[in-house]
Design a protein around this motif. Structure first.
Motif, PDB file in Angstrom:
ATOM      1  N   ALA A  40       0.848  -1.194   0.000  1.00  0.00           N
ATOM      2  CA  ALA A  40       0.000   0.000   0.000  1.00  0.00           C
ATOM      3  C   ALA A  40       0.881   1.239   0.000  1.00  0.00           C
ATOM      4  O   ALA A  40       1.627   1.477   0.959  1.00  0.00           O
ATOM      5  N   LEU A  41       0.785   2.033  -1.070  1.00  0.00           N
ATOM      6  CA  LEU A  41       1.562   3.264  -1.155  1.00  0.00           C
ATOM      7  C   LEU A  41       0.755   4.393  -0.520  1.00  0.00           C
ATOM      8  O   LEU A  41      -0.382   4.657  -0.904  1.00  0.00           O
ATOM      9  N   ILE A  42       1.366   5.057   0.452  1.00  0.00           N
ATOM     10  CA  ILE A  42       0.661   6.098   1.197  1.00  0.00           C
ATOM     11  C   ILE A  42       1.600   7.288   1.386  1.00  0.00           C
ATOM     12  O   ILE A  42       2.810   7.187   1.238  1.00  0.00           O
ATOM     13  N   ARG A  43       0.995   8.429   1.684  1.00  0.00           N
ATOM     14  CA  ARG A  43       1.779   9.636   1.946  1.00  0.00           C
ATOM     15  C   ARG A  43       1.840   9.971   3.430  1.00  0.00           C
ATOM     16  O   ARG A  43       2.686  10.755   3.847  1.00  0.00           O
ATOM     17  N   ASP A  44       0.943   9.392   4.223  1.00  0.00           N
ATOM     18  CA  ASP A  44       0.879   9.675   5.658  1.00  0.00           C
ATOM     19  C   ASP A  44       0.924   8.341   6.394  1.00  0.00           C
ATOM     20  O   ASP A  44      -0.106   7.688   6.598  1.00  0.00           O
ATOM     21  N   LEU A  45       2.106   7.940   6.800  1.00  0.00           N
ATOM     22  CA  LEU A  45       2.289   6.638   7.433  1.00  0.00           C
ATOM     23  C   LEU A  45       1.534   6.553   8.755  1.00  0.00           C
ATOM     24  O   LEU A  45       0.935   5.506   9.073  1.00  0.00           O
ATOM     25  N   CYS A  60       5.425   6.889   0.163  1.00  0.00           N
ATOM     26  CA  CYS A  60       5.934   7.131  -1.186  1.00  0.00           C
ATOM     27  C   CYS A  60       5.437   8.466  -1.722  1.00  0.00           C
ATOM     28  O   CYS A  60       4.252   8.795  -1.602  1.00  0.00           O
ATOM     29  N   ASP A  61       6.328   9.219  -2.306  1.00  0.00           N
ATOM     30  CA  ASP A  61       6.025  10.522  -2.904  1.00  0.00           C
ATOM     31  C   ASP A  61       5.833  10.332  -4.409  1.00  0.00           C
ATOM     32  O   ASP A  61       6.749   9.863  -5.105  1.00  0.00           O
ATOM     33  N   TYR A  62       4.658  10.701  -4.930  1.00  0.00           N
ATOM     34  CA  TYR A  62       4.379  10.512  -6.348  1.00  0.00           C
ATOM     35  C   TYR A  62       5.190  11.437  -7.235  1.00  0.00           C
ATOM     36  O   TYR A  62       5.166  11.309  -8.462  1.00  0.00           O
ATOM     37  N   GLU A  63       5.884  12.392  -6.639  1.00  0.00           N
ATOM     38  CA  GLU A  63       6.794  13.249  -7.399  1.00  0.00           C
ATOM     39  C   GLU A  63       8.164  12.585  -7.593  1.00  0.00           C
ATOM     40  O   GLU A  63       8.969  13.039  -8.400  1.00  0.00           O
ATOM     41  N   ASP A  64       8.420  11.516  -6.860  1.00  0.00           N
ATOM     42  CA  ASP A  64       9.726  10.849  -6.834  1.00  0.00           C
ATOM     43  C   ASP A  64       9.669   9.581  -7.689  1.00  0.00           C
ATOM     44  O   ASP A  64       9.288   8.512  -7.207  1.00  0.00           O
ATOM     45  N   ARG A  65      10.051   9.715  -8.964  1.00  0.00           N
ATOM     46  CA  ARG A  65       9.921   8.566  -9.865  1.00  0.00           C
ATOM     47  C   ARG A  65      10.829   7.417  -9.457  1.00  0.00           C
ATOM     48  O   ARG A  65      10.434   6.248  -9.525  1.00  0.00           O
ATOM     49  N   LYS A  66      12.025   7.705  -9.008  1.00  0.00           N
ATOM     50  CA  LYS A  66      12.926   6.634  -8.586  1.00  0.00           C
ATOM     51  C   LYS A  66      12.381   5.921  -7.354  1.00  0.00           C
ATOM     52  O   LYS A  66      12.483   4.697  -7.229  1.00  0.00           O
ATOM     53  N   GLY A  67      11.804   6.688  -6.438  1.00  0.00           N
ATOM     54  CA  GLY A  67      11.172   6.073  -5.274  1.00  0.00           C
ATOM     55  C   GLY A  67       9.997   5.199  -5.673  1.00  0.00           C
ATOM     56  O   GLY A  67       9.785   4.115  -5.113  1.00  0.00           O
ATOM     57  N   LEU A  68       9.237   5.649  -6.653  1.00  0.00           N
ATOM     58  CA  LEU A  68       8.138   4.840  -7.171  1.00  0.00           C
ATOM     59  C   LEU A  68       8.657   3.550  -7.803  1.00  0.00           C
ATOM     60  O   LEU A  68       8.070   2.481  -7.622  1.00  0.00           O
ATOM     61  N   GLU A  69       9.747   3.644  -8.535  1.00  0.00           N
ATOM     62  CA  GLU A  69      10.314   2.434  -9.143  1.00  0.00           C
ATOM     63  C   GLU A  69      10.713   1.423  -8.075  1.00  0.00           C
ATOM     64  O   GLU A  69      10.474   0.215  -8.226  1.00  0.00           O
ATOM     65  N   ARG A  70      11.295   1.893  -6.980  1.00  0.00           N
ATOM     66  CA  ARG A  70      11.669   0.977  -5.902  1.00  0.00           C
ATOM     67  C   ARG A  70      10.425   0.331  -5.284  1.00  0.00           C
ATOM     68  O   ARG A  70      10.423  -0.867  -4.979  1.00  0.00           O
ATOM     69  N   ILE A  94       3.709   7.576 -11.924  1.00  0.00           N
ATOM     70  CA  ILE A  94       3.347   6.225 -11.489  1.00  0.00           C
ATOM     71  C   ILE A  94       3.409   5.253 -12.663  1.00  0.00           C
ATOM     72  O   ILE A  94       3.987   4.160 -12.567  1.00  0.00           O
ATOM     73  N   LEU A  95       2.828   5.642 -13.787  1.00  0.00           N
ATOM     74  CA  LEU A  95       2.793   4.747 -14.943  1.00  0.00           C
ATOM     75  C   LEU A  95       4.181   4.554 -15.549  1.00  0.00           C
ATOM     76  O   LEU A  95       4.541   3.434 -15.961  1.00  0.00           O
ATOM     77  N   ALA A  96       4.977   5.621 -15.596  1.00  0.00           N
ATOM     78  CA  ALA A  96       6.337   5.487 -16.123  1.00  0.00           C
ATOM     79  C   ALA A  96       7.175   4.565 -15.240  1.00  0.00           C
ATOM     80  O   ALA A  96       7.946   3.729 -15.740  1.00  0.00           O
ATOM     81  N   ALA A  97       7.030   4.703 -13.925  1.00  0.00           N
ATOM     82  CA  ALA A  97       7.763   3.837 -13.008  1.00  0.00           C
ATOM     83  C   ALA A  97       7.309   2.393 -13.151  1.00  0.00           C
ATOM     84  O   ALA A  97       8.131   1.460 -13.154  1.00  0.00           O
ATOM     85  N   ALA A  98       5.996   2.175 -13.291  1.00  0.00           N
ATOM     86  CA  ALA A  98       5.478   0.819 -13.449  1.00  0.00           C
ATOM     87  C   ALA A  98       6.025   0.172 -14.715  1.00  0.00           C
ATOM     88  O   ALA A  98       6.453  -0.997 -14.710  1.00  0.00           O
ATOM     89  N   ARG A  99       6.019   0.927 -15.796  1.00  0.00           N
ATOM     90  CA  ARG A  99       6.551   0.398 -17.057  1.00  0.00           C
ATOM     91  C   ARG A  99       8.044   0.093 -16.939  1.00  0.00           C
ATOM     92  O   ARG A  99       8.513  -0.952 -17.407  1.00  0.00           O
ATOM     93  N   ALA A 100       8.779   0.968 -16.268  1.00  0.00           N
ATOM     94  CA  ALA A 100      10.231   0.799 -16.173  1.00  0.00           C
ATOM     95  C   ALA A 100      10.632  -0.454 -15.411  1.00  0.00           C
ATOM     96  O   ALA A 100      11.681  -1.049 -15.693  1.00  0.00           O
ATOM     97  N   VAL A 101       9.801  -0.861 -14.426  1.00  0.00           N
ATOM     98  CA  VAL A 101      10.182  -2.018 -13.597  1.00  0.00           C
ATOM     99  C   VAL A 101       9.416  -3.283 -13.962  1.00  0.00           C
ATOM    100  O   VAL A 101       9.503  -4.288 -13.263  1.00  0.00           O
TER     101      VAL A 101
END
Length: 294
Positions: A40-45, A60-70, A94-101
């Motif tokens: 579950a990706l959330i902004r407020d743990l 996870c920050d949706y502005e952080d593509r590398k973090g999204l990839e991880r 989100i979609l670019a990170a999903a495609r990349a991994v």
């Protein structure tokens, strides 16, 4: 972030503390999946922990593509729920990170107003653009286009508790609002069933209901009288401006004016077609959430 367990499908839910995402996370857990197989990706743990969300919680920050990839690496399917029409790059990232991994499929929560040719407010345009990003992402996709959520009436809770009053614009506008739990059930099918790929579904409740009607049903569930007070367009706009950016407030007013013209009253049958049971009426949602208003 813990590694994925061995075996079983691996799901990522974005927007997992939201009105729909929280139910998706819980319903996936009820299916008996290993807790580690749902991320579950959330902004407020802290909020997620207070809600006791199941699964692996990932800040996870949706502005952080590398973090999204991880966060997405190793996942099979992702549920894409975003909430800020002033940040269209969130879906893109989100979609670019999903495609990349190597994520294979994406299920996207959208808005049924995208099918209305007369709808051209900021929120509708944003949802159309996000659907377009999904279609060109290279992922298999499913789109769930929902009508307004029944849980939107939670914004009335404070005035109901304090004054036994509901204040809203367009009190006689009928909307086929939908229980977020039914949207979540449809999302589960989209995540679990590959046969849903390449299709868009229209999700509504079983019948249109007005804000006055919702007020009446909440009163019945509470066992006390509630008063409905009609807001003018200016009053509603001032209210939305108090908690939202100006462009979003104006988009909500435009949407409310379309509802007043009957644009949101149509009922679709696709909730039952997808989940195998009829969508819940507002009276059922109200009875289950009456503690929020009392």
């Amino acid at each position: 972030m813990r590694p994925w367990p061995d075996g079983g499908p691996r799901f990522v839910v974005t927007g997992a503390t939201g009105a729909v995402g929280r139910h998706v996370a819980r319903q996936l857990a009820e299916l008996g999946l290993q807790p580690g197989n749902v991320r579950a990706l959330i902004r407020d743990l802290d909020k997620a922990r207070r809600m006791q969300l199941p699964g692996q919680l990932v800040d996870c920050d949706y502005e952080d593509r590398k973090g999204l990839e991880r966060a997405l690496a190793g996942a099979d399917v992702i549920l894409v729920i975003t909430a800020n029409p002033l940040r269209p790059q969130h879906d893109e990232n989100i979609l670019a990170a999903a495609r990349a991994v190597g994520v294979r499929r994406a299920v996207k929560l959208s808005w049924l107003a995208v099918t209305d040719p007369d709808a051209d407010d900021l929120i509708t345009r944003w949802n159309r653009e996000c659907e377009g990003l999904l279609h060109t992402s290279g992922l298999e996709w499913t789109v769930l286009r929902m009508r307004s959520l029944m849980s939107n009436t939670l914004s009335w809770a404070a005035s109901i508790r304090a004054e036994s009053v509901v204040r809203a614009f367009g009190g006689d506008a009928a909307t086929a609002s939908v229980d977020p739990r039914d949207v979540a059930r449809a999302a589960i099918r989209g995540l679990m069933e590959e046969s849903r790929a390449g299709r868009a579904y229209a999700l509504t409740g079983p019948q249109p209901i007005t804000a006055r009607g919702q007020t009446s049903q909440l009163a019945s569930a509470l066992g006390r009288q509630l008063r409905f007070e009609e807001l003018t367009a200016d009053q509603a706009l001032r209210q939305w401006r108090g908690r939202l950016p100006e462009p979003v407030a104006r988009a909500l007013l435009e949407a409310a004016e379309r509802r007043a013209a009957g644009a949101a009253a149509g009922v679709e049958s696709e909730v039952q077609a997808i989940v195998g049971s009829a969508p819940a009426p507002f009276s059922s949602w109200a009875a289950d959430h009456i503690g929020c208003f009392s």
